[in-house]
Design a protein around this motif. Structure first.
Motif, PDB file in Angstrom:
ATOM      1  N   ASN A  83      37.930  22.747  51.832  1.00 21.02           N
ATOM      2  CA  ASN A  83      38.444  23.798  51.130  1.00 21.02           C
ATOM      3  C   ASN A  83      40.129  23.674  51.143  1.00 21.02           C
ATOM      4  O   ASN A  83      40.717  24.205  50.177  1.00 21.02           O
ATOM      5  CB  ASN A  83      38.221  25.371  51.875  1.00 21.02           C
ATOM      6  CG  ASN A  83      36.684  25.758  51.290  1.00 21.02           C
ATOM      7  OD1 ASN A  83      36.349  25.458  50.149  1.00 21.02           O
ATOM      8  ND2 ASN A  83      36.354  26.676  52.245  1.00 21.02           N
ATOM      9  N   ASN A 121      40.050  19.322  49.058  1.00 23.31           N
ATOM     10  CA  ASN A 121      39.436  19.173  47.850  1.00 23.31           C
ATOM     11  C   ASN A 121      39.216  17.432  47.647  1.00 23.31           C
ATOM     12  O   ASN A 121      39.598  17.097  46.654  1.00 23.31           O
ATOM     13  CB  ASN A 121      40.068  19.718  46.489  1.00 23.31           C
ATOM     14  CG  ASN A 121      39.257  19.555  45.230  1.00 23.31           C
ATOM     15  OD1 ASN A 121      40.070  19.103  44.359  1.00 23.31           O
ATOM     16  ND2 ASN A 121      38.097  19.395  45.379  1.00 23.31           N
ATOM     17  N   LYS A 171      27.251  24.874  50.978  1.00 18.78           N
ATOM     18  CA  LYS A 171      26.796  25.709  50.069  1.00 18.78           C
ATOM     19  C   LYS A 171      27.167  27.070  50.289  1.00 18.78           C
ATOM     20  O   LYS A 171      27.709  27.779  49.087  1.00 18.78           O
ATOM     21  CB  LYS A 171      25.359  25.835  49.890  1.00 18.78           C
ATOM     22  CG  LYS A 171      24.708  26.310  48.536  1.00 18.78           C
ATOM     23  CD  LYS A 171      23.437  26.098  48.401  1.00 18.78           C
ATOM     24  CE  LYS A 171      23.078  26.905  47.168  1.00 18.78           C
ATOM     25  NZ  LYS A 171      21.329  26.600  46.923  1.00 18.78           N
ATOM     26  N   MET A 197      34.306  26.515  48.696  1.00 16.79           N
ATOM     27  CA  MET A 197      34.678  27.507  47.656  1.00 16.79           C
ATOM     28  C   MET A 197      34.372  26.416  46.300  1.00 16.79           C
ATOM     29  O   MET A 197      34.867  25.523  46.144  1.00 16.79           O
ATOM     30  CB  MET A 197      36.018  27.899  47.561  1.00 16.79           C
ATOM     31  CG  MET A 197      36.248  28.949  48.676  1.00 16.79           C
ATOM     32  SD  MET A 197      37.925  29.231  48.804  1.00 16.79           S
ATOM     33  CE  MET A 197      38.150  30.126  47.207  1.00 16.79           C
ATOM     34  N   SER A 198      33.891  27.176  44.941  1.00 13.10           N
ATOM     35  CA  SER A 198      34.082  26.576  43.855  1.00 13.10           C
ATOM     36  C   SER A 198      33.509  24.973  43.862  1.00 13.10           C
ATOM     37  O   SER A 198      32.318  24.707  44.141  1.00 13.10           O
ATOM     38  CB  SER A 198      35.346  26.657  43.345  1.00 13.10           C
ATOM     39  OG  SER A 198      35.433  26.227  41.971  1.00 13.10           O
ATOM     40  N   PHE A 199      34.281  24.016  43.173  1.00  9.25           N
ATOM     41  CA  PHE A 199      33.661  22.855  43.149  1.00  9.25           C
ATOM     42  C   PHE A 199      33.565  21.954  44.576  1.00  9.25           C
ATOM     43  O   PHE A 199      32.889  20.984  44.502  1.00  9.25           O
ATOM     44  CB  PHE A 199      34.828  21.866  42.256  1.00  9.25           C
ATOM     45  CG  PHE A 199      35.011  22.475  40.866  1.00  9.25           C
ATOM     46  CD1 PHE A 199      33.856  22.210  39.914  1.00  9.25           C
ATOM     47  CD2 PHE A 199      35.688  23.083  40.539  1.00  9.25           C
ATOM     48  CE1 PHE A 199      33.843  22.625  38.724  1.00  9.25           C
ATOM     49  CE2 PHE A 199      36.094  23.427  38.996  1.00  9.25           C
ATOM     50  CZ  PHE A 199      35.088  23.340  38.228  1.00  9.25           C
ATOM     51  N   ASN A 200      34.407  22.710  45.480  1.00  7.53           N
ATOM     52  CA  ASN A 200      34.318  21.902  46.947  1.00  7.53           C
ATOM     53  C   ASN A 200      32.544  22.259  47.354  1.00  7.53           C
ATOM     54  O   ASN A 200      32.349  21.333  48.256  1.00  7.53           O
ATOM     55  CB  ASN A 200      35.028  22.852  47.926  1.00  7.53           C
ATOM     56  CG  ASN A 200      36.363  22.348  47.646  1.00  7.53           C
ATOM     57  OD1 ASN A 200      36.801  21.266  47.058  1.00  7.53           O
ATOM     58  ND2 ASN A 200      37.302  23.321  47.797  1.00  7.53           N
ATOM     59  N   LYS A 201      31.928  23.103  46.803  1.00  9.87           N
ATOM     60  CA  LYS A 201      30.423  23.125  47.041  1.00  9.87           C
ATOM     61  C   LYS A 201      29.840  21.840  46.803  1.00  9.87           C
ATOM     62  O   LYS A 201      28.912  21.313  47.299  1.00  9.87           O
ATOM     63  CB  LYS A 201      29.658  24.236  46.494  1.00  9.87           C
ATOM     64  CG  LYS A 201      30.117  25.366  47.123  1.00  9.87           C
ATOM     65  CD  LYS A 201      29.416  26.528  46.179  1.00  9.87           C
ATOM     66  CE  LYS A 201      29.828  28.032  46.385  1.00  9.87           C
ATOM     67  NZ  LYS A 201      29.656  28.539  47.896  1.00  9.87           N
ATOM     68  N   GLN A 202      30.105  21.091  45.713  1.00  7.42           N
ATOM     69  CA  GLN A 202      29.419  19.684  45.527  1.00  7.42           C
ATOM     70  C   GLN A 202      30.226  18.531  45.933  1.00  7.42           C
ATOM     71  O   GLN A 202      29.842  17.295  45.660  1.00  7.42           O
ATOM     72  CB  GLN A 202      29.741  19.598  43.804  1.00  7.42           C
ATOM     73  CG  GLN A 202      28.717  20.440  43.069  1.00  7.42           C
ATOM     74  CD  GLN A 202      29.049  22.082  42.926  1.00  7.42           C
ATOM     75  OE1 GLN A 202      30.292  22.396  42.618  1.00  7.42           O
ATOM     76  NE2 GLN A 202      28.057  22.926  43.277  1.00  7.42           N
TER      77      GLN A 202
END
Length: 394
Positions: free
Chosen positions: A324, A327, A353, A357-362
């Motif tokens: 977070n 990134n 998961k 946050m957001s794209f950081n989940k991937q």
């Protein structure tokens, strides 16, 4: 006021760029180097010829032609010299001798007495002298001999000054490591934080421009690669995520704080979770074999599996904080705890998961080879003597 650079200095700068391109991108041709660096073909050819005469570079044959003559491909000569790497942990010291490309030709693990007051600065200096000397004696004959030795240390390190400001789990302060060892050996000595050594090693292996390496052993340290450069911060001590607070009123830490991440997601934490669940066998203690023994027990005992799962959950919390904040393209978990990755990687994924946050989940989480840090340490002499790369830090 702008500074002028004389021809000799400019040639040395260009030579380092050419050397680095061959070291990091081989097999590569002279024309490819010219295109990538912007140097003219005559300059590149002259510098390459010099490197060949020094036996740092060899021609390996012809590449594919895009029209006209096939280009002659260049490779770094791995056997031109050898480097020593030492990874100092609280329970053991791992020493390797590698060729100039980081391939291990000798490895030794020396257990250490991690009891309070037993692992002193004087003891560590004596052990380092002995282990480096042993490794140097194993070096095969080569043109350039021992290029140097790199030492990875678990704490706050000033790599430029060659000084360890603070090793929190050993209680060593203001240790002039390089000064203590340099007078003994004919080759240069370099030091860095173990997380930085791991990060640089993983960057070299994976070619990911934004990467965080998380070294999980008795404590936790991290190394950060941003835009292909090692990020050190204003005072050279960036990456102490192990001492970020995840519990405001939590377990006391050796650094003097409470609730540090490393108190919940390290070998110390694993041993504590096991002792809280059931009696710990005498063979299970803080040692080089702790994680390996616990992994073996986990095949039969649910308490051990639950302990690893708890470690994984807390690792996930800390990694979520990292992704977070930064990134990155990739997080790599290394150190001794990575031996049990199959027992906790699903917990890390589940926490990310939920908490990232957001794209950081991937953001993917990978696991490092057991020799990542010590090989990174062994590569320090190459980067600081042969390459002296301006791209290696920020």
């Amino acid at each position: 006021m702008a500074k002028t650079v004389d021809a000799a200095t400019m040639r040395q700068i260009n030579k380092r760029y050419v050397t680095e391109y061959i070291y990091t991108r081989a097999p590569i041709s002279r024309i490819d180097i010219s295109t990538m660096t912007g140097l003219n073909k005559a300059t590149v050819s002259s510098l390459v010829d010099e490197l060949i005469s020094e036996q740092f570079v060899v021609e390996t044959g012809y590449g594919t032609s895009n029209g006209g003559r096939k280009p002659v491909m260049l490779q770094f000569n791995a056997k031109a010299g050898y480097c020593i790497g030492v990874d100092v942990q609280i329970t053991h010291m791992k020493t390797v001798l590698t060729d100039i490309m980081g391939n291990i030709v000798y490895k030794r693990i020396r257990p250490m007495d991690a009891a309070p007051d037993h692992l002193t600065q004087a003891v560590l200096e004596e052990l380092l002298l002995d282990e480096i000397d042993r490794a140097a004696a194993q070096a095969p004959p080569s043109t350039h001999g021992i290029i140097g030795a790199g030492i990875a240390l678990p704490g706050i390190v000033n790599f430029k000054a060659g000084c360890a400001f603070y090793l929190p789990n050993i209680e060593i302060h203001n240790w002039d490591v390089v000064g203590a060892l340099s007078n003994v050996f004919s080759f240069p000595i370099f030091i860095d934080n173990d997380g930085n050594c791991g990060a640089w090693s993983e960057y070299r292996n994976r070619h990911v421009d934004n990467l965080v390496f998380v070294n999980v052993g008795i404590g936790i340290g991290t190394g950060i690669i941003v835009g292909g450069r090692l990020y050190r911060g204003a005072n050279g001590i960036a990456g102490e995520y192990g001492h970020t607070t995840i519990s405001a009123i939590g377990v006391p830490c050796a650094c003097g704080n409470y609730g540090c991440w490393e108190q919940y997601a390290s070998e110390q934490a694993l041993l504590r979770y096991l002792s809280e669940g059931e009696e710990v066998p005498e063979s299970l203690e803080l040692s080089p074999n702790l994680v390996a023994l616990a992994v073996e027990e986990a095949t039969q005992r649910a308490t051990y599996r639950r302990a690893f799962e708890t470690v994984g959950q807390y690792l996930g919390i800390g990694i979520a904080n990292i992704v977070n904040a930064l990134n990155p393209d990739l997080v790599v978990v290394g150190g001794t705890m990575a031996q049990g990755a199959h027992l906790f990687e699903s917990q890390i994924a589940a926490v990310l998961k939920h908490r990232a946050m957001s794209f950081n989940k991937q953001v993917p989480v990978a696991f490092a080879d057991e020799d990542t840090i010590v090989v990174g340490a062994a590569r320090m002499p190459v980067w600081n003597t042969i390459l002296q790369s301006p791209l290696s830090e920020t």
